[in-house]
Design a protein around this motif. Structure first.
Motif, PDB file in Angstrom:
ATOM      1  N   GLY A  42       0.725  -1.269   0.037  1.00 14.10           N
ATOM      2  CA  GLY A  42      -0.037  -0.019   0.066  1.00 14.10           C
ATOM      3  C   GLY A  42       0.718   1.185   0.026  1.00 14.10           C
ATOM      4  N   GLY A  43       1.950   1.248   0.482  1.00 13.03           N
ATOM      5  CA  GLY A  43       2.869   2.398   0.606  1.00 13.03           C
ATOM      6  C   GLY A  43       2.782   3.209   2.068  1.00 13.03           C
ATOM      7  N   SER A  44       3.249   4.641   2.161  1.00 12.02           N
ATOM      8  CA  SER A  44       3.376   5.345   3.298  1.00 12.02           C
ATOM      9  C   SER A  44       1.977   5.635   3.945  1.00 12.02           C
ATOM     10  N   GLN A  45       1.151   6.514   3.029  1.00 13.28           N
ATOM     11  CA  GLN A  45      -0.054   7.195   3.915  1.00 13.28           C
ATOM     12  C   GLN A  45      -1.192   6.099   3.262  1.00 13.28           C
ATOM     13  N   LEU A  46      -1.842   5.546   4.454  1.00 14.55           N
ATOM     14  CA  LEU A  46      -2.856   4.780   4.275  1.00 14.55           C
ATOM     15  C   LEU A  46      -4.128   5.108   5.097  1.00 14.55           C
ATOM     16  N   VAL A  47      -5.069   4.333   4.824  1.00 13.76           N
ATOM     17  CA  VAL A  47      -6.407   4.408   5.731  1.00 13.76           C
ATOM     18  C   VAL A  47      -6.898   2.968   6.020  1.00 13.76           C
ATOM     19  N   LEU A  48      -6.921   2.835   7.103  1.00 19.32           N
ATOM     20  CA  LEU A  48      -7.666   1.673   7.625  1.00 19.32           C
ATOM     21  C   LEU A  48      -9.230   1.645   7.789  1.00 19.32           C
ATOM     22  N   GLU A  49      -9.940   0.714   7.374  1.00 19.82           N
ATOM     23  CA  GLU A  49     -11.145   0.506   7.377  1.00 19.82           C
ATOM     24  C   GLU A  49     -11.782  -0.636   8.291  1.00 19.82           C
ATOM     25  N   LEU A  50     -12.381  -0.405   9.491  1.00 24.98           N
ATOM     26  CA  LEU A  50     -12.632  -1.261  10.325  1.00 24.98           C
ATOM     27  C   LEU A  50     -13.930  -1.357  10.834  1.00 24.98           C
ATOM     28  N   ASP A  51     -14.500  -2.681  10.842  1.00 21.57           N
ATOM     29  CA  ASP A  51     -16.103  -2.792  10.998  1.00 21.57           C
ATOM     30  C   ASP A  51     -16.336  -3.684  11.989  1.00 21.57           C
ATOM     31  N   GLY A  52     -15.362  -3.956  12.947  1.00 16.89           N
ATOM     32  CA  GLY A  52     -15.595  -4.810  14.028  1.00 16.89           C
ATOM     33  C   GLY A  52     -14.882  -6.183  13.974  1.00 16.89           C
ATOM     34  N   PRO A  53     -15.034  -7.029  14.889  1.00 22.21           N
ATOM     35  CA  PRO A  53     -14.050  -8.315  15.062  1.00 22.21           C
ATOM     36  C   PRO A  53     -14.390  -9.412  14.264  1.00 22.21           C
ATOM     37  N   ILE A  54     -15.355  -9.322  13.465  1.00 17.10           N
ATOM     38  CA  ILE A  54     -15.856 -10.554  12.616  1.00 17.10           C
ATOM     39  C   ILE A  54     -15.916 -10.256  11.099  1.00 17.10           C
ATOM     40  N   LEU A  55     -15.805  -8.726  10.664  1.00 18.76           N
ATOM     41  CA  LEU A  55     -15.890  -8.475   9.448  1.00 18.76           C
ATOM     42  C   LEU A  55     -14.434  -8.005   8.660  1.00 18.76           C
ATOM     43  N   PRO A  56     -14.515  -8.114   7.420  1.00 18.92           N
ATOM     44  CA  PRO A  56     -13.519  -7.954   6.696  1.00 18.92           C
ATOM     45  C   PRO A  56     -12.906  -6.456   7.125  1.00 18.92           C
ATOM     46  N   LEU A  57     -11.323  -6.343   7.369  1.00 22.60           N
ATOM     47  CA  LEU A  57     -10.762  -4.937   7.274  1.00 22.60           C
ATOM     48  C   LEU A  57     -10.167  -4.705   6.016  1.00 22.60           C
ATOM     49  N   ALA A  58     -10.438  -3.270   5.762  1.00 21.59           N
ATOM     50  CA  ALA A  58      -9.488  -2.993   4.284  1.00 21.59           C
ATOM     51  C   ALA A  58      -8.326  -1.967   4.693  1.00 21.59           C
ATOM     52  N   VAL A  59      -7.388  -1.999   3.992  1.00 17.82           N
ATOM     53  CA  VAL A  59      -6.210  -1.168   3.673  1.00 17.82           C
ATOM     54  C   VAL A  59      -6.297  -0.589   2.559  1.00 17.82           C
TER      55      VAL A  59
END
Length: 362
Positions: free
Chosen positions: A328-345
């Motif tokens: 992804g590189g240096s400046q990223l955004v993490l998208e979190l929806d909870g402990p059982i749902l996929p997370l995005a970088v």
């Protein structure tokens, strides 16, 4: 008829005013989407107010364009919040466009099965060499290596209305990158073997501005006078768009800006807190992501909860997260929806380049 009923509309009157059939109105009543103002306790006959004509017409319109029941219900709940309804409509339109592109590709494949002698559809592309090289690097780490899942053993090159997408997945993680391109021809896709992808990476080291590509049953790449022919794998790549629709359809619960280098340093530091999980006989190191009081990302102990109100805790395979950070590189955004749902970088400067990781249950 009682005085109250005389001020109401019958189900037949609402059907004529809205464009919905009486049977559809009964269905939306049972679904809790559009309930009548009154139901006769003896006959079960449904009565509606004049104020329900507008919502019923909205339901009818959404029904005609194939909006799913859950989407219709959400649009009706938010009908006084236009921005929310527009968001739902935009997401549905993307699904329809994706479905049309899928149908075109599948019909082309069916035509070739029916008539193998039919002329192969060819699509020509001109892409930025540096953009294509970056896209290949962004997805290569997610290629599957399970011999029992040969459809995951390559990178999908998919020509779509918004550009060329490269996609790879091993079931536990998914990586997607998009490249702008000049396209001459219909949407088409080809599953590139991983060995060919690695060979393409070397070819893209050439000093050139653009890459020319011809996509059909075979894919031909041309860079600075050098040509590479690739025979596509004969497997159907999974419909990765289903997961993307789930991620795109609703805003994530948390969108956290992250410095990729800083997070990588924290993940590889001495004493980082880990736990281990075994999958298919292989042990994996797992870290846990949480939030501090300012809403910033932090690493928490994956084995010990901080307390009954410890908030967000998401377990993730450390190796997979490091791979996603490197891609992804240096400046990223993490998208979190909870402990059982996929997370995005996601890359902060390019939302079309991202990885999706399956969480690990802590």
């Amino acid at each position: 008829m009682t005085a109250v009923e005389s001020e109401l509309r019958s189900i037949g009157e609402l059907a004529r005013a809205s464009g919905l059939t009486a049977s559809a109105l009964r269905f939306y009543d049972r679904s809790g989407v559009l309930t009548p103002a009154r139901v006769d306790p003896v006959t079960g006959y449904r009565w509606y107010t004049g104020d329900q004509v507008g919502p019923a017409r909205l339901v009818a319109g959404l029904r005609r364009v194939g909006m799913p029941l859950a989407g219709i219900a959400e649009a009706l709940r938010n009908r006084h919040r236009p921005a929310e309804v527009h968001r739902l409509l935009d997401a549905h339109l993307r699904r329809l466009e994706d479905g049309l592109a899928d149908a075109r590709r599948e019909l082309s494949r069916i035509r070739r099965l029916i008539d193998p002698e039919e002329t192969t559809v060819t699509t020509r592309l001109v892409l930025s060499r540096t953009d294509l090289a970056a896209a290949v690097a962004a997805v290569r780490f997610a290629v599957g290596a399970d011999p029992e899942l040969p459809a995951l053993s390559g990178v999908l090159l998919s020509v779509e209305p918004d550009g060329v997408h490269l996609v790879a997945t091993d079931r536990h993680r998914l990586a997607v990158a998009r490249v702008d391109a000049t396209v001459d021809g219909p949407p088409v896709g080809a599953l590139l073997p991983v060995a060919a992808v690695d060979e393409l990476r070397a070819l893209l080291d050439a000093d050139a501005a653009t890459v020319d590509a011809v996509v059909a049953d075979r894919v031909t790449f041309s860079v600075a006078g050098r040509t590479m022919d690739v025979t596509a794998l004969p497997y159907d790549f999974p419909d990765y768009r289903r997961l993307l629709r789930a991620k795109v359809g609703d805003a994530p619960a948390y969108r956290i800006p992250v410095d990729g280098a800083a997070l990588r340093a924290a993940l590889t530091a001495d004493g980082v807190r880990l736990c281990h999980r075994t999958h298919d006989g292989v042990a994996h190191e797992v870290v846990a992501l949480g939030l501090d009081g300012r809403g910033e990302l932090r690493l928490v102990d994956p084995a010990i909860a901080d307390g009954p109100d410890d908030g967000l805790r998401v377990g993730v395979n450390r190796e997979y997260l490091l791979d996603a950070l490197d891609a992804g590189g240096s400046q990223l955004v993490l998208e979190l929806d909870g402990p059982i749902l996929p997370l995005a970088v996601r890359r902060a400067d390019d939302p079309h380049a991202f990885s999706i990781l399956m969480p690990v249950r802590l």
